[in-house]
Design a protein around this motif. Structure first.
Motif, PDB file in Angstrom:
ATOM      1  N   VAL A 159       0.817  -1.209   0.000  1.00 59.38           N
ATOM      2  CA  VAL A 159       0.000   0.000   0.000  1.00 59.38           C
ATOM      3  C   VAL A 159       0.852   1.262   0.000  1.00 59.38           C
ATOM      4  N   VAL A 160       1.830   1.349   0.879  1.00 61.02           N
ATOM      5  CA  VAL A 160       2.634   2.564   0.992  1.00 61.02           C
ATOM      6  C   VAL A 160       3.841   2.526   0.056  1.00 61.02           C
ATOM      7  N   GLY A 161       4.504   1.380   0.000  1.00 62.81           N
ATOM      8  CA  GLY A 161       5.705   1.278  -0.825  1.00 62.81           C
ATOM      9  C   GLY A 161       5.420   1.099  -2.300  1.00 62.81           C
ATOM     10  N   GLY A 162       4.208   0.626  -2.640  1.00 65.57           N
ATOM     11  CA  GLY A 162       3.853   0.429  -4.037  1.00 65.57           C
ATOM     12  C   GLY A 162       4.526  -0.765  -4.682  1.00 65.57           C
ATOM     13  N   PHE A 163       4.962  -1.727  -3.864  1.00 66.26           N
ATOM     14  CA  PHE A 163       5.641  -2.897  -4.398  1.00 66.26           C
ATOM     15  C   PHE A 163       4.636  -3.925  -4.907  1.00 66.26           C
ATOM     16  N   SER A 164       5.041  -4.676  -5.908  1.00 61.20           N
ATOM     17  CA  SER A 164       4.227  -5.778  -6.413  1.00 61.20           C
ATOM     18  C   SER A 164       4.414  -6.986  -5.500  1.00 61.20           C
ATOM     19  N   GLY A 165       3.569  -7.973  -5.680  1.00 59.08           N
ATOM     20  CA  GLY A 165       3.691  -9.197  -4.886  1.00 59.08           C
ATOM     21  C   GLY A 165       5.042  -9.860  -5.063  1.00 59.08           C
ATOM     22  N   GLU A 166       5.540  -9.842  -6.281  1.00 59.15           N
ATOM     23  CA  GLU A 166       6.843 -10.457  -6.558  1.00 59.15           C
ATOM     24  C   GLU A 166       7.968  -9.693  -5.866  1.00 59.15           C
ATOM     25  N   LEU A 177      11.023  -9.771   1.422  1.00 62.80           N
ATOM     26  CA  LEU A 177      10.801 -10.521   2.653  1.00 62.80           C
ATOM     27  C   LEU A 177      11.398 -11.929   2.609  1.00 62.80           C
ATOM     28  N   GLY A 178      11.887 -12.319   1.453  1.00 62.39           N
ATOM     29  CA  GLY A 178      12.474 -13.659   1.323  1.00 62.39           C
ATOM     30  C   GLY A 178      11.427 -14.758   1.430  1.00 62.39           C
ATOM     31  N   LEU A 179      10.255 -14.496   0.865  1.00 65.80           N
ATOM     32  CA  LEU A 179       9.153 -15.459   0.926  1.00 65.80           C
ATOM     33  C   LEU A 179       8.735 -15.863  -0.482  1.00 65.80           C
ATOM     34  N   ASN A 180       8.003 -16.954  -0.560  1.00 64.56           N
ATOM     35  CA  ASN A 180       7.401 -17.404  -1.798  1.00 64.56           C
ATOM     36  C   ASN A 180       6.319 -16.394  -2.193  1.00 64.56           C
ATOM     37  N   LYS A 181       6.162 -16.140  -3.495  1.00 67.07           N
ATOM     38  CA  LYS A 181       5.167 -15.156  -3.948  1.00 67.07           C
ATOM     39  C   LYS A 181       3.760 -15.568  -3.518  1.00 67.07           C
ATOM     40  N   ASN A 182       3.434 -16.849  -3.576  1.00 65.77           N
ATOM     41  CA  ASN A 182       2.100 -17.303  -3.169  1.00 65.77           C
ATOM     42  C   ASN A 182       1.855 -17.036  -1.687  1.00 65.77           C
ATOM     43  N   THR A 183       2.893 -17.186  -0.880  1.00 67.96           N
ATOM     44  CA  THR A 183       2.782 -16.893   0.555  1.00 67.96           C
ATOM     45  C   THR A 183       2.482 -15.415   0.758  1.00 67.96           C
ATOM     46  N   VAL A 184       3.167 -14.562   0.019  1.00 68.74           N
ATOM     47  CA  VAL A 184       2.935 -13.112   0.116  1.00 68.74           C
ATOM     48  C   VAL A 184       1.506 -12.780  -0.276  1.00 68.74           C
ATOM     49  N   THR A 235      -1.119 -14.675  -0.227  1.00 69.96           N
ATOM     50  CA  THR A 235      -2.036 -15.175   0.804  1.00 69.96           C
ATOM     51  C   THR A 235      -2.053 -14.244   2.002  1.00 69.96           C
ATOM     52  N   ARG A 236      -0.878 -13.797   2.424  1.00 72.44           N
ATOM     53  CA  ARG A 236      -0.803 -12.886   3.571  1.00 72.44           C
ATOM     54  C   ARG A 236      -1.477 -11.554   3.279  1.00 72.44           C
ATOM     55  N   LEU A 237      -1.324 -11.056   2.054  1.00 74.36           N
ATOM     56  CA  LEU A 237      -1.996  -9.811   1.686  1.00 74.36           C
ATOM     57  C   LEU A 237      -3.514  -9.990   1.724  1.00 74.36           C
ATOM     58  N   PHE A 238      -3.986 -11.107   1.207  1.00 79.22           N
ATOM     59  CA  PHE A 238      -5.420 -11.401   1.211  1.00 79.22           C
ATOM     60  C   PHE A 238      -5.946 -11.477   2.643  1.00 79.22           C
ATOM     61  N   ARG A 239      -5.239 -12.191   3.483  1.00 78.35           N
ATOM     62  CA  ARG A 239      -5.667 -12.333   4.881  1.00 78.35           C
ATOM     63  C   ARG A 239      -5.601 -11.005   5.636  1.00 78.35           C
ATOM     64  N   ALA A 240      -4.586 -10.198   5.351  1.00 73.75           N
ATOM     65  CA  ALA A 240      -4.460  -8.895   6.014  1.00 73.75           C
ATOM     66  C   ALA A 240      -5.649  -8.010   5.658  1.00 73.75           C
ATOM     67  N   ARG A 241      -6.015  -7.986   4.384  1.00 74.63           N
ATOM     68  CA  ARG A 241      -7.165  -7.175   3.972  1.00 74.63           C
ATOM     69  C   ARG A 241      -8.453  -7.680   4.620  1.00 74.63           C
ATOM     70  N   ASN A 242      -8.599  -9.000   4.683  1.00 74.10           N
ATOM     71  CA  ASN A 242      -9.798  -9.567   5.316  1.00 74.10           C
ATOM     72  C   ASN A 242      -9.857  -9.214   6.800  1.00 74.10           C
ATOM     73  N   GLN A 243      -8.718  -9.276   7.481  1.00 75.60           N
ATOM     74  CA  GLN A 243      -8.698  -8.929   8.901  1.00 75.60           C
ATOM     75  C   GLN A 243      -9.040  -7.457   9.107  1.00 75.60           C
ATOM     76  N   LEU A 244      -8.520  -6.587   8.239  1.00 75.21           N
ATOM     77  CA  LEU A 244      -8.858  -5.166   8.335  1.00 75.21           C
ATOM     78  C   LEU A 244     -10.344  -4.944   8.099  1.00 75.21           C
ATOM     79  N   LYS A 245     -10.899  -5.645   7.121  1.00 74.29           N
ATOM     80  CA  LYS A 245     -12.332  -5.520   6.836  1.00 74.29           C
ATOM     81  C   LYS A 245     -13.156  -5.975   8.037  1.00 74.29           C
ATOM     82  N   GLU A 246     -12.755  -7.082   8.665  1.00 73.72           N
ATOM     83  CA  GLU A 246     -13.467  -7.559   9.857  1.00 73.72           C
ATOM     84  C   GLU A 246     -13.383  -6.542  10.992  1.00 73.72           C
ATOM     85  N   MET A 247     -12.211  -5.927  11.182  1.00 77.50           N
ATOM     86  CA  MET A 247     -12.059  -4.902  12.216  1.00 77.50           C
ATOM     87  C   MET A 247     -12.982  -3.722  11.943  1.00 77.50           C
TER      88      MET A 247
END
Length: 186
Positions: free
Chosen positions: A140-147, A153-160, A162-174
């Motif tokens: 959001v702030v840095g404007g970086f792509s998932g890749e 972060l040294g993570l698999n792109k699919n992991t990133v 998934t984490r972005l999806f879950r983060a947005r869902n958690q924010l929506k729930e909040m």
């Protein structure tokens, strides 16, 4: 004796020219990304002077290892990675006084004022687990792509992703739970 025989022939790719090219490359990187580095550092530590120190240390390490930057398209993520590591080094030797966060009310109220809404959203983002918070911030702030985030972060792109999806869902729930509380009280 001729000048050329004493000092040898002029080498257009001599060490002085290579140093100049290296310095120009470094200066271009710093000019292009120092604001992004500062913004990210400030987000990490919430302190202007520490952020400035982090950016300075990042630039110093970048200068020392400039030759390891193979792809200039990856320069921003390379610098962000250096900054993250510099920030982590701050905590290697430092011991913090622990505080029970349950004792401190962190529930911000939603206001009609955009400034307060922005503060509330930032507070909600800070409540996310770091595994979700950091990729979301980088996107959001840095404007970086998932890749790019996966490289930083040294993570698999699919992991990133998934984490972005879950983060947005958690924010929506909040946000939904805050809206429900506001409607019940109103």
């Amino acid at each position: 004796m001729a000048f050329g025989k004493i000092f040898g022939k002029k080498n257009p790719n001599g060490p002085v020219r290579l140093d100049m090219d290296r310095q120009r490359k470094y200066e271009a990187l710093v000019r292009a990304y120092h604001r992004d580095l500062f913004r990210y550092a400030f987000w990490l530590c919430k302190d202007k002077s520490i952020s400035e120190d982090l950016v300075q240390e990042t630039c110093l390490r970048a200068w020392k290892s400039l030759d390891s930057l193979q792809d200039e398209k990856a320069a921003k993520s390379w610098l962000i990675t250096i900054l993250r590591r510099e920030n982590a080094r701050r905590f290697e030797r430092k011991q913090f006084d622990l505080v029970d966060i349950d004792e401190h009310g962190n529930d911000a109220k939603v206001s009609d004022e955009p400034h307060h809404q922005s503060e509330w959203v930032q507070a909600q983002i800070m409540k996310l687990d770091v595994d979700y918070r950091e990729p979301l911030f980088l996107q959001v702030v840095g404007g970086f792509s998932g890749e790019e985030i996966s490289d930083i972060l040294g993570l698999n792109k699919n992991t990133v992703m998934t984490r972005l999806f879950r983060a947005r869902n958690q924010l929506k729930e909040m946000l939904d739970s805050q809206d429900n509380r506001g409607q019940q009280n109103g």
